[in-house]
Design a protein around this motif. Sequence first.
Motif, PDB file in Angstrom:
ATOM      1  N   LYS A 235      96.766 -80.133 -65.556  1.00 48.17           N
ATOM      2  CA  LYS A 235      95.922 -80.956 -64.679  1.00 48.17           C
ATOM      3  C   LYS A 235      94.518 -81.186 -65.239  1.00 48.17           C
ATOM      4  CE  LYS A 235      94.174 -76.991 -62.192  1.00 48.17           C
ATOM      5  NZ  LYS A 235      94.409 -76.222 -63.432  1.00 48.17           N
TER       6      LYS A 235
ATOM      7  N   GLU B   1      93.070 -84.551 -67.790  1.00 43.28           N
ATOM      8  CA  GLU B   1      92.398 -85.772 -67.334  1.00 43.28           C
ATOM      9  C   GLU B   1      90.880 -85.726 -67.492  1.00 43.28           C
ATOM     10  OE1 GLU B   1      93.646 -85.670 -63.234  1.00 43.28           O
ATOM     11  OE2 GLU B   1      91.812 -84.624 -62.641  1.00 43.28           O
ATOM     12  N   ASP B   2      90.345 -84.482 -67.654  1.00 49.11           N
ATOM     13  CA  ASP B   2      88.886 -84.349 -67.781  1.00 49.11           C
ATOM     14  C   ASP B   2      88.388 -84.678 -69.189  1.00 49.11           C
ATOM     15  OD1 ASP B   2      88.957 -83.386 -65.169  1.00 49.11           O
ATOM     16  OD2 ASP B   2      89.054 -81.291 -65.811  1.00 49.11           O
TER      17      ASP B   2
END
Lengths: 197, 197, 197, 197, 197, 197
Positions: free
Chosen positions: D158, D161-162
């Motif tokens: 997750k 995406e950063d």
Amino acid sequence: RYGQMEVQDQVGTATGLAYTAAGGDTLSIEVAHYPGKGKLILTGKLGDVMRESAQAAFSYIRSRADQLNVPSDFHEKNDIHIHVPEGATPKDGPSAGITIATALVSSLTGRPIKKEVGMTGEITLRGRVLPIGGLKEKSLSAHRAGITTIIMPKENEKDLEDIPESVREELQFILVDHLDQVLEHALVGEDDEGNSR
Amino acid sequence: RYGQMEVQDQVGTATGLAYTAAGGDTLSIEVAHYPGKGKLILTGKLGDVMRESAQAAFSYIRSRADQLNVPSDFHEKNDIHIHVPEGATPKDGPSAGITIATALVSSLTGRPIKKEVGMTGEITLRGRVLPIGGLKEKSLSAHRAGITTIIMPKENEKDLEDIPESVREELQFILVDHLDQVLEHALVGEDDEGNSR
Amino acid sequence: RYGQMEVQDQVGTATGLAYTAAGGDTLSIEVAHYPGKGKLILTGKLGDVMRESAQAAFSYIRSRADQLNVPSDFHEKNDIHIHVPEGATPKDGPSAGITIATALVSSLTGRPIKKEVGMTGEITLRGRVLPIGGLKEKSLSAHRAGITTIIMPKENEKDLEDIPESVREELQFILVDHLDQVLEHALVGEDDEGNSR
Amino acid sequence: RYGQMEVQDQVGTATGLAYTAAGGDTLSIEVAHYPGKGKLILTGKLGDVMRESAQAAFSYIRSRADQLNVPSDFHEKNDIHIHVPEGATPKDGPSAGITIATALVSSLTGRPIKKEVGMTGEITLRGRVLPIGGLKEKSLSAHRAGITTIIMPKENEKDLEDIPESVREELQFILVDHLDQVLEHALVGEDDEGNSR
Amino acid sequence: RYGQMEVQDQVGTATGLAYTAAGGDTLSIEVAHYPGKGKLILTGKLGDVMRESAQAAFSYIRSRADQLNVPSDFHEKNDIHIHVPEGATPKDGPSAGITIATALVSSLTGRPIKKEVGMTGEITLRGRVLPIGGLKEKSLSAHRAGITTIIMPKENEKDLEDIPESVREELQFILVDHLDQVLEHALVGEDDEGNSR
Amino acid sequence: RYGQMEVQDQVGTATGLAYTAAGGDTLSIEVAHYPGKGKLILTGKLGDVMRESAQAAFSYIRSRADQLNVPSDFHEKNDIHIHVPEGATPKDGPSAGITIATALVSSLTGRPIKKEVGMTGEITLRGRVLPIGGLKEKSLSAHRAGITTIIMPKENEKDLEDIPESVREELQFILVDHLDQVLEHALVGEDDEGNSR
Ligand SMILES: [Ca+2]
Ligand SMILES: [Ca+2]
Ligand SMILES: [Ca+2]
Ligand SMILES: [Ca+2]
Ligand SMILES: [Ca+2]
Ligand SMILES: [Ca+2]
Ligand SMILES: [Ca+2]
Ligand SMILES: [Ca+2]
Ligand SMILES: [Ca+2]
Ligand SMILES: [Ca+2]
Ligand SMILES: [Ca+2]
Ligand SMILES: [Ca+2]
């Protein structure tokens, strides 16, 4: 609770004289040995100086095992435990040196220590006896505990005058500058050369 | 949670009496041994004085292995673990000395400890039993926990008067000055000389 | 990240229940062993109480190796490593005792641990299970992580009422006072006596 | 000085990704072994968590020596040294776990590590890979240092995406949940089963 | 109490010169050895620098055992104890280096040390003698204690002018830059090559 | 006292360059070895980083004993002592790494180190040479001490411009990125392959 004299001559137990902020006190030094690998165990809430003092006493005895009639291999076949009871009371300083040495020799040779003897003095690695502080307070507490003979450093002779005469007259003082003299007066019985005491 | 008496006689578990700021408490001392190399393991958040006390108890037993019917080579063929449960509670002081010694002898000889006995007393390297503090509070908590016999130092005899008479009458007090007496009263069964108890 | 249930029965990994200022959490206890000299290695930022708890669990198993079907010489031919993952998170307290003991027995016998079981309880040197704190929070976090069976100390029975009924109904609680009962319910498969589970 | 990619595939040297207050950085993990007695030496100003992480990696490898083609007696015939250069810079945290494990396996099997690979992830005693922090910063510094492949925990997916898209497109990310997958992608050459890579 | 000169030449005891906030002092360094396993024991409330200094002296002697007529296996068949009496007085600094080395060589070879000699100087692992501080104060206290010969570092020659002429005239200063020169002047008797002194 | 160049080529002694708040300084690194059991002894008031640096140098040499003509069993038949004189002065940092490594190789092979050479550089476990700080100050103090050749990390090339031209012209700078290059330029005499230098 005042210190108390031993009720009989003991093997491995010597009476030392301590000097604290609260005054003089007597101190039992207990030594036990048993089959082991040469470990030296020190207990009784002992400070660093007292621990090093015990180590010096132990080394002196190991380096002179023959003359002291200590089996020369005791150190590798036994563990040695030195304990100073009243385990919650902190103790420190070098002045128990000759007391520890005497208790060690007694434990390792099986010769008892005279119950009426108290002692105080720093020990060096050569067995020399160095001066200590608080002779007056130590003598008073020894007297109260029933001790009749005090072994002390020759260099403290000048401090005898500080002890009240009434007490001084009831105590015998033995002045020493070497551990050999301490052992001669503190241990019961005959030594190797057949001299009785 | 109050302390509780054991439900049956146990090998290697003795009941001690503790005295803290919060009052008296009972304390299980557990000993286990197993094949090893002579290591002594101490757990249960024990302070330095209590650890040294355990070491003194251990040395006393090693130095008298024969008389205590402990195999003389147990120390080099076993590791010994002494644990005091309620592992998050700090414990300290010398007064568990005779309790630790009793649990050790029980574990090493296989003789159970009487479940109704609680005890308190400092032990020295010679097996002498020295006085402790908090006898009143210790006795009250022992009574609450179902203990009926308390082994305590002879030197604390004067403190018996501090215990409320109602409690004192329901407890048996055994006054001792040496570990031999503790073992005689705390261990179940017959000893070497064939004396039954 | 919430704790998660294991995806299959594992050898040497047990799920404990922790209780911190931040609430309840699940905790994996991992045990590995490999040829060595009997060293016990503890990692995972464990506090002193948790380390002593692991040592007590280890000693209990060593003192009962035969009954637990653990090869009696495993301790001198293996090193044992106990690790609690999430290595940056400090952990402490005695309540992982039975979880550590179960993971040890699983690793040393090769019997897997049921993945749906979580557990909490202090262990003593005799295998007794002592009460713990935070049962409510521990149960809630176990439930969230997918655990369906919780092994807990009998002495904490009174705390079951604090758990919300909706959660309590989806969990099976097994109350124990000895490690033998823990192992019976946590380990997969048949034991020595041929009892299937 | 930015971190730099190795100029060739190395045995015993893996590239980790670190995340500090000052941002991301690359980290060489060096492993050497030589005839000895099984000592594990850790240097490079490593904090306690990183040291325990290295110990867990080491134990995982010892407990799975056979499957990893590590001679099963390497641990008793060698000393193992893990060093993290730039010896004056403090390092800590569990996220170098899989990097340390990879460098260890490389050193002990002689298989080189691909120079274009950087990695980050906590390792457990079972070889599981746990999530880490700072993926964005770690990826940027790896990119700057010339790394083209990043091995990272599946649980951190997750956080991809950063990472700025421009950088993300120039890096290959390999998501893993077990050390076996790390080794498969990081080590050069053929493994035991004859699978080429 | 001022320091005092030894009353006769001693084996294993050398006189050092110390410099403290309270001025100069003399210092006995005592060495004893006895059957053991090569342990080096340091006592007398010694600081870290003095302990390392003793270690350096010991290593120099071990690395040159042959040339110094020290049995090459003494280190594995003996324990060596270095003690600095007045055990309650903290001591530190590197300037006792050559005194410790001289006492060690004397103890290990059995050659006595001249009682009228005092010495001061840091020793290196190659036996070089490095300069020290407080030469003036050290010389004054040595003079008071009856010392007539002072062995000192060649690099301190410029500091001789600070010593009052009346004292300087009654002392013999021997300037050295290597331990070989110290031993030549401090030890009694004939060395291996048959040179009498 | 400024540092001084050695008066002749020495076995086991290398000259390092230090950089402190007080400016640059030269530093002797002394290594001695003697029959023992593989202990590594570090003295000279060394900080943790310098100690780890010495450990890394030692491990590099042990892992490459063959290529460096060091007897492969030296580590188990000798104790190795690394000492940095001026024992009262604290020293720290990784930049003595290659100096320590060079002194170790010299001591273990018996090849002397050229007396006119000073050096500075961190060493890694693979023998890589990493950059250091204070090149200017280090060069000035080396020049003052009579050093004519400085071995330094290739990565510090850009810092050469900071050294005053008058000094720079009287010094020869050898830029290296691996310990092999250091040894080639610092050790006297012919190596195994018969290349004279
Ligand atoms: Ca008293
Ligand atoms: Ca007077
Ligand atoms: Ca309680
Ligand atoms: Ca009263
Ligand atoms: Ca968690
Ligand atoms: Ca309740
Ligand atoms: Ca960097
Ligand atoms: Ca995100
Ligand atoms: Ca003095
Ligand atoms: Ca001057
Ligand atoms: Ca200098
Ligand atoms: Ca520049």
